[in-house]
Write an enzyme that holds these catalytic residues in place. Structure first.
Site, PDB file in Angstrom:
ATOM      1  CE1 TYR A   1      20.516 -27.872  30.755  1.00 56.35           C
ATOM      2  CE2 TYR A   1      20.481 -28.816  28.554  1.00 56.35           C
ATOM      3  CZ  TYR A   1      21.073 -28.703  29.806  1.00 56.35           C
ATOM      4  OH  TYR A   1      22.211 -29.408  30.089  1.00 56.35           O
TER       5      TYR A   1
ATOM      6  CE1 TYR B   1      25.254 -27.750  28.680  1.00 52.40           C
ATOM      7  CE2 TYR B   1      27.347 -28.864  29.125  1.00 52.40           C
ATOM      8  CZ  TYR B   1      25.977 -28.916  28.901  1.00 52.40           C
ATOM      9  OH  TYR B   1      25.335 -30.130  28.896  1.00 52.40           O
TER      10      TYR B   1
END
Length: 381
Positions: free
Chosen positions: A279, A329
Protein backbone atom coordinates in the site's frame (compact mmCIF):
# COMPACT_ATOMS: atom_id res chain seq x y z
CA UNK A 1 -9.08 -16.14 -6.09
CA UNK A 2 -10.58 -17.15 -9.40
CA UNK A 3 -11.82 -13.89 -10.89
CA UNK A 4 -10.59 -10.30 -11.17
CA UNK A 5 -12.54 -7.34 -12.48
CA UNK A 6 -11.22 -3.79 -12.85
CA UNK A 7 -13.24 -0.98 -14.40
CA UNK A 8 -11.77 1.98 -16.20
CA UNK A 9 -9.99 4.12 -13.59
CA UNK A 10 -9.01 7.75 -13.21
CA UNK A 11 -11.14 10.51 -14.68
CA UNK A 12 -14.13 8.27 -15.34
CA UNK A 13 -17.31 10.34 -15.66
CA UNK A 14 -20.98 9.44 -15.69
CA UNK A 15 -20.78 6.44 -13.35
CA UNK A 16 -21.62 6.43 -9.65
CA UNK A 17 -19.58 4.42 -7.16
CA UNK A 18 -22.40 1.85 -6.99
CA UNK A 19 -22.46 1.51 -10.77
CA UNK A 20 -18.69 1.10 -10.87
CA UNK A 21 -18.92 -1.56 -8.16
CA UNK A 22 -21.57 -3.46 -10.12
CA UNK A 23 -19.43 -3.27 -13.26
CA UNK A 24 -16.41 -4.61 -11.35
CA UNK A 25 -18.32 -7.61 -9.95
CA UNK A 26 -19.71 -8.49 -13.38
CA UNK A 27 -16.22 -8.24 -14.88
CA UNK A 28 -14.78 -10.47 -12.13
CA UNK A 29 -17.48 -13.11 -12.58
CA UNK A 30 -16.98 -13.09 -16.34
CA UNK A 31 -13.21 -13.33 -15.85
CA UNK A 32 -13.71 -16.44 -13.71
CA UNK A 33 -16.22 -17.99 -16.10
CA UNK A 34 -19.01 -17.84 -13.52
CA UNK A 35 -22.58 -16.69 -14.00
CA UNK A 36 -23.93 -14.11 -11.57
CA UNK A 37 -26.30 -16.75 -10.22
CA UNK A 38 -23.34 -18.82 -9.07
CA UNK A 39 -22.24 -16.12 -6.61
CA UNK A 40 -23.59 -16.78 -3.12
CA UNK A 41 -21.54 -14.22 -1.18
CA UNK A 42 -20.90 -10.49 -1.52
CA UNK A 43 -18.62 -8.25 0.56
CA UNK A 44 -18.75 -4.54 -0.29
CA UNK A 45 -16.62 -1.53 0.55
CA UNK A 46 -16.52 2.05 -0.65
CA UNK A 47 -14.23 5.00 -0.23
CA UNK A 48 -15.02 8.48 0.99
CA UNK A 49 -18.14 8.94 -1.12
CA UNK A 50 -19.85 6.00 0.59
CA UNK A 51 -21.79 5.07 -2.50
CA UNK A 52 -21.57 1.28 -2.26
CA UNK A 53 -23.98 -0.43 0.12
CA UNK A 54 -25.81 -3.71 0.66
CA UNK A 55 -28.22 -2.65 -2.06
CA UNK A 56 -25.52 -3.62 -4.56
CA UNK A 57 -26.79 -7.22 -4.25
CA UNK A 58 -30.18 -6.08 -5.48
CA UNK A 59 -28.62 -4.04 -8.27
CA UNK A 60 -26.76 -7.16 -9.41
CA UNK A 61 -29.85 -9.35 -9.20
CA UNK A 62 -28.30 -11.61 -6.58
CA UNK A 63 -30.78 -13.70 -4.59
CA UNK A 64 -30.62 -15.91 -1.49
CA UNK A 65 -27.04 -14.98 -0.63
CA UNK A 66 -25.37 -16.96 2.12
CA UNK A 67 -23.08 -14.03 2.98
CA UNK A 68 -23.69 -10.28 2.55
CA UNK A 69 -22.07 -7.46 4.48
CA UNK A 70 -20.30 -4.11 4.27
CA UNK A 71 -16.73 -3.86 5.53
CA UNK A 72 -14.74 -0.76 6.41
CA UNK A 73 -11.17 -0.61 7.62
CA UNK A 74 -10.05 2.02 5.10
CA UNK A 75 -7.10 0.92 2.96
CA UNK A 76 -6.79 -2.41 4.75
CA UNK A 77 -10.34 -3.43 3.80
CA UNK A 78 -9.59 -5.25 0.53
CA UNK A 79 -7.15 -7.71 2.12
CA UNK A 80 -9.50 -8.11 5.08
CA UNK A 81 -12.41 -8.91 2.74
CA UNK A 82 -10.38 -11.69 1.14
CA UNK A 83 -9.67 -13.08 4.59
CA UNK A 84 -13.37 -13.11 5.56
CA UNK A 85 -14.34 -14.59 2.18
CA UNK A 86 -11.70 -17.31 2.58
CA UNK A 87 -13.03 -18.21 6.01
CA UNK A 88 -16.56 -18.39 4.61
CA UNK A 89 -15.47 -20.72 1.82
CA UNK A 90 -13.36 -22.87 4.16
CA UNK A 91 -16.27 -23.28 6.58
CA UNK A 92 -18.76 -24.14 3.86
CA UNK A 93 -20.80 -21.03 4.56
CA UNK A 94 -20.46 -19.86 0.95
CA UNK A 95 -19.08 -21.25 -2.29
CA UNK A 96 -18.19 -18.17 -4.34
CA UNK A 97 -17.78 -14.76 -2.70
CA UNK A 98 -17.29 -11.48 -4.57
CA UNK A 99 -15.25 -8.80 -2.76
CA UNK A 100 -15.65 -5.34 -4.28
CA UNK A 101 -14.47 -1.77 -3.72
CA UNK A 102 -15.48 1.31 -5.68
CA UNK A 103 -15.37 5.06 -5.28
CA UNK A 104 -16.01 8.14 -7.42
CA UNK A 105 -14.61 11.21 -5.64
CA UNK A 106 -13.50 13.06 -8.79
CA UNK A 107 -15.85 15.53 -10.47
CA UNK A 108 -15.55 17.04 -13.97
CA UNK A 109 -13.73 20.35 -13.73
CA UNK A 110 -12.76 19.75 -10.11
CA UNK A 111 -9.22 19.49 -8.81
CA UNK A 112 -7.94 16.20 -7.47
CA UNK A 113 -6.92 17.90 -4.25
CA UNK A 114 -10.52 18.87 -3.51
CA UNK A 115 -11.97 15.39 -4.11
CA UNK A 116 -11.66 14.36 -0.47
CA UNK A 117 -12.56 17.71 1.02
CA UNK A 118 -15.33 17.52 3.61
CA UNK A 119 -18.18 19.98 3.98
CA UNK A 120 -17.26 22.95 6.24
CA UNK A 121 -18.01 22.41 9.91
CA UNK A 122 -16.99 23.90 13.23
CA UNK A 123 -14.37 21.57 14.72
CA UNK A 124 -14.61 20.83 18.43
CA UNK A 125 -12.37 19.29 21.06
CA UNK A 126 -9.20 17.69 19.77
CA UNK A 127 -10.29 18.26 16.18
CA UNK A 128 -10.43 21.97 16.97
CA UNK A 129 -6.86 21.95 18.23
CA UNK A 130 -5.73 20.15 15.10
CA UNK A 131 -7.56 22.60 12.85
CA UNK A 132 -6.10 25.58 14.70
CA UNK A 133 -2.65 24.10 14.06
CA UNK A 134 -3.36 23.76 10.34
CA UNK A 135 -3.70 19.97 10.46
CA UNK A 136 -6.57 19.47 8.02
CA UNK A 137 -6.98 16.13 6.28
CA UNK A 138 -4.64 13.17 6.12
CA UNK A 139 -1.74 14.78 4.23
CA UNK A 140 -0.29 16.63 7.24
CA UNK A 141 -0.89 13.65 9.53
CA UNK A 142 1.12 11.31 7.31
CA UNK A 143 3.65 14.11 6.91
CA UNK A 144 4.07 14.20 10.69
CA UNK A 145 4.71 10.45 10.66
CA UNK A 146 7.29 10.81 7.90
CA UNK A 147 9.00 13.68 9.68
CA UNK A 148 9.23 11.60 12.85
CA UNK A 149 10.96 8.86 10.87
CA UNK A 150 13.31 11.41 9.33
CA UNK A 151 14.23 12.92 12.70
CA UNK A 152 14.85 9.54 14.29
CA UNK A 153 16.62 7.67 11.49
CA UNK A 154 17.92 10.33 9.11
CA UNK A 155 15.58 9.38 6.27
CA UNK A 156 15.66 12.02 3.51
CA UNK A 157 13.26 13.42 0.95
CA UNK A 158 15.57 12.22 -1.81
CA UNK A 159 15.32 8.68 -0.50
CA UNK A 160 11.52 8.88 -0.56
CA UNK A 161 11.80 10.14 -4.12
CA UNK A 162 13.45 6.90 -5.20
CA UNK A 163 10.19 5.09 -4.42
CA UNK A 164 8.24 7.40 -6.73
CA UNK A 165 10.81 7.09 -9.52
CA UNK A 166 10.93 3.28 -9.32
CA UNK A 167 7.16 2.89 -9.34
CA UNK A 168 6.78 5.21 -12.30
CA UNK A 169 9.26 3.02 -14.15
CA UNK A 170 7.04 0.01 -13.43
CA UNK A 171 3.95 1.95 -14.51
CA UNK A 172 5.45 2.36 -17.99
CA UNK A 173 4.56 -1.30 -18.61
CA UNK A 174 1.01 -1.03 -17.30
CA UNK A 175 -1.58 0.08 -19.88
CA UNK A 176 -4.04 0.85 -17.04
CA UNK A 177 -1.68 3.30 -15.31
CA UNK A 178 -2.82 6.91 -15.19
CA UNK A 179 0.78 8.16 -15.41
CA UNK A 180 3.31 6.28 -17.51
CA UNK A 181 5.86 8.93 -18.51
CA UNK A 182 9.18 8.40 -16.69
CA UNK A 183 10.24 10.78 -13.92
CA UNK A 184 13.62 11.50 -12.38
CA UNK A 185 14.69 12.25 -8.85
CA UNK A 186 15.10 15.87 -9.94
CA UNK A 187 11.44 15.88 -11.09
CA UNK A 188 10.42 14.59 -7.68
CA UNK A 189 12.38 17.26 -5.86
CA UNK A 190 11.05 20.01 -8.13
CA UNK A 191 7.38 19.03 -7.65
CA UNK A 192 5.50 21.37 -5.34
CA UNK A 193 5.16 20.74 -1.64
CA UNK A 194 1.83 19.36 -0.46
CA UNK A 195 2.66 18.97 3.24
CA UNK A 196 6.31 19.16 4.23
CA UNK A 197 8.19 16.84 3.75
CA UNK A 198 5.85 15.51 1.04
CA UNK A 199 6.18 16.77 -2.51
CA UNK A 200 3.36 16.21 -4.96
CA UNK A 201 5.13 13.12 -6.32
CA UNK A 202 5.21 11.62 -2.82
CA UNK A 203 1.41 11.46 -2.79
CA UNK A 204 -0.99 8.96 -4.34
CA UNK A 205 -3.39 9.66 -7.18
CA UNK A 206 -7.10 10.32 -6.86
CA UNK A 207 -9.16 7.97 -9.04
CA UNK A 208 -12.70 7.01 -9.87
CA UNK A 209 -13.19 3.30 -10.47
CA UNK A 210 -13.93 -0.10 -9.02
CA UNK A 211 -12.27 -3.49 -8.62
CA UNK A 212 -13.49 -6.90 -7.48
CA UNK A 213 -12.14 -10.40 -6.87
CA UNK A 214 -13.97 -13.71 -6.61
CA UNK A 215 -12.94 -16.09 -3.81
CA UNK A 216 -13.85 -19.76 -4.09
CA UNK A 217 -12.38 -23.16 -3.18
CA UNK A 218 -9.19 -24.42 -4.77
CA UNK A 219 -11.08 -27.42 -6.13
CA UNK A 220 -13.68 -25.28 -7.86
CA UNK A 221 -11.14 -22.76 -9.10
CA UNK A 222 -9.23 -25.52 -10.87
CA UNK A 223 -12.16 -25.95 -13.27
CA UNK A 224 -12.69 -22.23 -13.96
CA UNK A 225 -11.40 -19.94 -16.69
CA UNK A 226 -8.30 -18.41 -15.08
CA UNK A 227 -5.19 -19.77 -13.39
CA UNK A 228 -6.13 -19.92 -9.70
CA UNK A 229 -4.38 -17.67 -7.18
CA UNK A 230 -4.19 -19.39 -3.82
CA UNK A 231 -4.63 -17.53 -0.52
CA UNK A 232 -1.81 -19.05 1.53
CA UNK A 233 -1.83 -16.84 4.60
CA UNK A 234 -3.17 -13.66 6.17
CA UNK A 235 -2.87 -11.38 9.16
CA UNK A 236 -4.27 -8.16 10.58
CA UNK A 237 -3.19 -5.62 13.19
CA UNK A 238 -5.05 -2.50 14.34
CA UNK A 239 -2.87 -0.62 16.84
CA UNK A 240 -5.70 1.66 18.00
CA UNK A 241 -3.44 4.65 18.64
CA UNK A 242 -4.66 7.13 16.03
CA UNK A 243 -4.13 10.72 17.27
CA UNK A 244 -2.92 9.46 20.63
CA UNK A 245 0.50 10.11 22.09
CA UNK A 246 2.76 7.09 21.88
CA UNK A 247 6.41 6.41 21.33
CA UNK A 248 6.37 4.67 17.96
CA UNK A 249 4.15 6.89 15.77
CA UNK A 250 5.82 7.06 12.36
CA UNK A 251 8.42 4.53 13.44
CA UNK A 252 6.54 1.21 13.72
CA UNK A 253 3.16 0.29 12.24
CA UNK A 254 0.70 -2.60 12.48
CA UNK A 255 2.49 -4.17 9.51
CA UNK A 256 5.12 -5.35 12.01
CA UNK A 257 2.54 -7.79 13.39
CA UNK A 258 0.29 -8.53 10.41
CA UNK A 259 3.19 -9.33 8.07
CA UNK A 260 4.87 -12.01 10.21
CA UNK A 261 1.46 -13.49 11.05
CA UNK A 262 0.60 -13.88 7.37
CA UNK A 263 3.98 -15.38 6.52
CA UNK A 264 3.76 -17.82 9.42
CA UNK A 265 0.29 -18.96 8.39
CA UNK A 266 1.53 -19.48 4.83
CA UNK A 267 4.64 -21.31 5.98
CA UNK A 268 6.71 -18.90 3.91
CA UNK A 269 9.98 -17.14 4.73
CA UNK A 270 10.39 -13.52 3.74
CA UNK A 271 13.27 -14.44 1.43
CA UNK A 272 10.86 -16.68 -0.50
CA UNK A 273 8.67 -13.72 -1.50
CA UNK A 274 8.98 -13.08 -5.23
CA UNK A 275 6.76 -9.99 -5.55
CA UNK A 276 5.61 -7.40 -3.01
CA UNK A 277 2.56 -5.25 -3.65
CA UNK A 278 2.52 -2.71 -0.82
CA UNK A 279 0.00 0.00 0.00
CA UNK A 280 1.58 3.25 -1.15
CA UNK A 281 -0.69 6.17 -0.32
CA UNK A 282 2.62 8.00 0.19
CA UNK A 283 6.21 7.09 -0.60
CA UNK A 284 6.88 7.02 3.14
CA UNK A 285 4.26 4.30 3.64
CA UNK A 286 6.32 2.02 1.41
CA UNK A 287 9.50 2.73 3.36
CA UNK A 288 8.06 2.04 6.80
CA UNK A 289 6.18 -1.07 5.60
CA UNK A 290 9.34 -2.53 4.06
CA UNK A 291 11.03 -2.08 7.43
CA UNK A 292 8.15 -3.55 9.40
CA UNK A 293 7.93 -6.61 7.13
CA UNK A 294 11.66 -7.14 7.57
CA UNK A 295 12.96 -6.49 4.07
CA UNK A 296 15.53 -4.24 5.75
CA UNK A 297 16.39 -3.40 9.37
CA UNK A 298 14.35 -0.78 11.20
CA UNK A 299 15.58 2.71 10.34
CA UNK A 300 17.35 1.60 7.15
CA UNK A 301 14.37 1.87 4.83
CA UNK A 302 15.66 5.09 3.29
CA UNK A 303 19.04 3.73 2.17
CA UNK A 304 17.35 0.48 1.13
CA UNK A 305 14.92 2.11 -1.33
CA UNK A 306 17.67 4.41 -2.61
CA UNK A 307 19.94 1.45 -3.43
CA UNK A 308 18.23 0.72 -6.76
CA UNK A 309 16.53 -2.42 -5.47
CA UNK A 310 12.94 -1.42 -6.32
CA UNK A 311 12.67 -0.61 -10.03
CA UNK A 312 12.44 -3.00 -12.98
CA UNK A 313 15.54 -5.18 -12.94
CA UNK A 314 16.15 -4.51 -9.25
CA UNK A 315 16.35 -7.09 -6.53
CA UNK A 316 12.76 -6.67 -5.29
CA UNK A 317 9.76 -6.61 -7.65
CA UNK A 318 7.67 -4.05 -5.74
CA UNK A 319 4.44 -2.37 -6.84
CA UNK A 320 4.92 -3.65 -10.33
CA UNK A 321 1.90 -1.88 -11.81
CA UNK A 322 2.99 1.55 -10.59
CA UNK A 323 0.97 1.40 -7.40
CA UNK A 324 -1.25 4.17 -6.13
CA UNK A 325 1.47 6.70 -6.87
CA UNK A 326 1.37 6.20 -10.65
CA UNK A 327 -1.27 3.62 -11.63
CA UNK A 328 -4.66 4.10 -9.95
CA UNK A 329 -5.96 4.64 -6.42
CA UNK A 330 -8.60 2.12 -5.37
CA UNK A 331 -7.56 1.80 -1.74
CA UNK A 332 -6.37 -1.75 -0.95
CA UNK A 333 -7.69 -3.07 -4.25
CA UNK A 334 -4.77 -1.41 -6.03
CA UNK A 335 -2.07 -3.68 -4.55
CA UNK A 336 -4.45 -6.67 -4.45
CA UNK A 337 -5.42 -6.43 -8.12
CA UNK A 338 -1.80 -6.17 -9.24
CA UNK A 339 -0.91 -9.10 -6.98
CA UNK A 340 -3.50 -11.28 -8.73
CA UNK A 341 -2.21 -10.19 -12.14
CA UNK A 342 1.39 -10.97 -11.18
CA UNK A 343 0.56 -14.31 -9.52
CA UNK A 344 -1.27 -15.38 -12.69
CA UNK A 345 1.72 -14.41 -14.81
CA UNK A 346 -0.47 -11.98 -16.75
CA UNK A 347 1.59 -8.81 -16.25
CA UNK A 348 2.81 -8.53 -19.85
CA UNK A 349 5.67 -6.05 -20.17
CA UNK A 350 5.82 -5.57 -16.40
CA UNK A 351 5.61 -9.24 -15.42
CA UNK A 352 8.05 -10.26 -12.70
CA UNK A 353 10.06 -13.29 -13.82
CA UNK A 354 9.39 -15.13 -10.56
CA UNK A 355 5.87 -14.88 -9.14
CA UNK A 356 5.03 -18.01 -7.19
CA UNK A 357 4.77 -16.11 -3.88
CA UNK A 358 3.28 -12.61 -3.65
CA UNK A 359 3.02 -10.48 -0.51
CA UNK A 360 0.19 -7.90 -0.35
CA UNK A 361 -0.35 -5.14 2.20
CA UNK A 362 -3.22 -2.82 3.03
CA UNK A 363 -2.96 0.26 5.26
CA UNK A 364 -5.50 2.77 6.49
CA UNK A 365 -6.41 5.30 9.13
CA UNK A 366 -2.98 7.01 9.21
CA UNK A 367 -1.02 3.80 9.83
CA UNK A 368 -3.64 2.48 12.28
CA UNK A 369 -5.16 -0.41 10.27
CA UNK A 370 -3.14 -3.10 8.55
CA UNK A 371 -3.94 -6.29 6.71
CA UNK A 372 -1.55 -8.64 4.92
CA UNK A 373 -2.03 -11.48 2.43
CA UNK A 374 0.40 -14.07 1.11
CA UNK A 375 -0.72 -15.37 -2.27
CA UNK A 376 0.52 -18.28 -4.33
CA UNK A 377 0.59 -18.48 -8.10
CA UNK A 378 -0.49 -21.57 -10.08
CA UNK A 379 2.94 -23.10 -9.46
CA UNK A 380 2.56 -23.05 -5.69
CA UNK A 381 0.05 -24.72 -3.36
Amino acid sequence: MAGLGITATGKVWGRTAAQLAADAVRLAADDAGLSMGELDGLLVSSGVTGGVHLGLARDLGLRDLALLTEMQAFGSTAAAMVQVASLAVQSGMAKAVACVFADAPLRPGGRSGSAYRRAPRVPAGWDGLLAASGVLGVNPLYALAARRHMERFGTTSEQLGHVAVAQRAWAAGNPRAQYRDPITLADHQASRFVADPFHLLDCCLVSNGGAAVIVTSAERAADLAQPPVTVLGWGQCHPGRFLRRHDDFGLVTGAARSGPAALAMAGVRLDEVDVAELYDCYTFTVVVTLEDYGFCPKGEGGPFVASGVLGPGGGLALNTGGGQLSSYYLWGMTPLSEAVIQARGAGGARQAPHHDTVLVSGNGGVLDHHATLVLGGPGRR
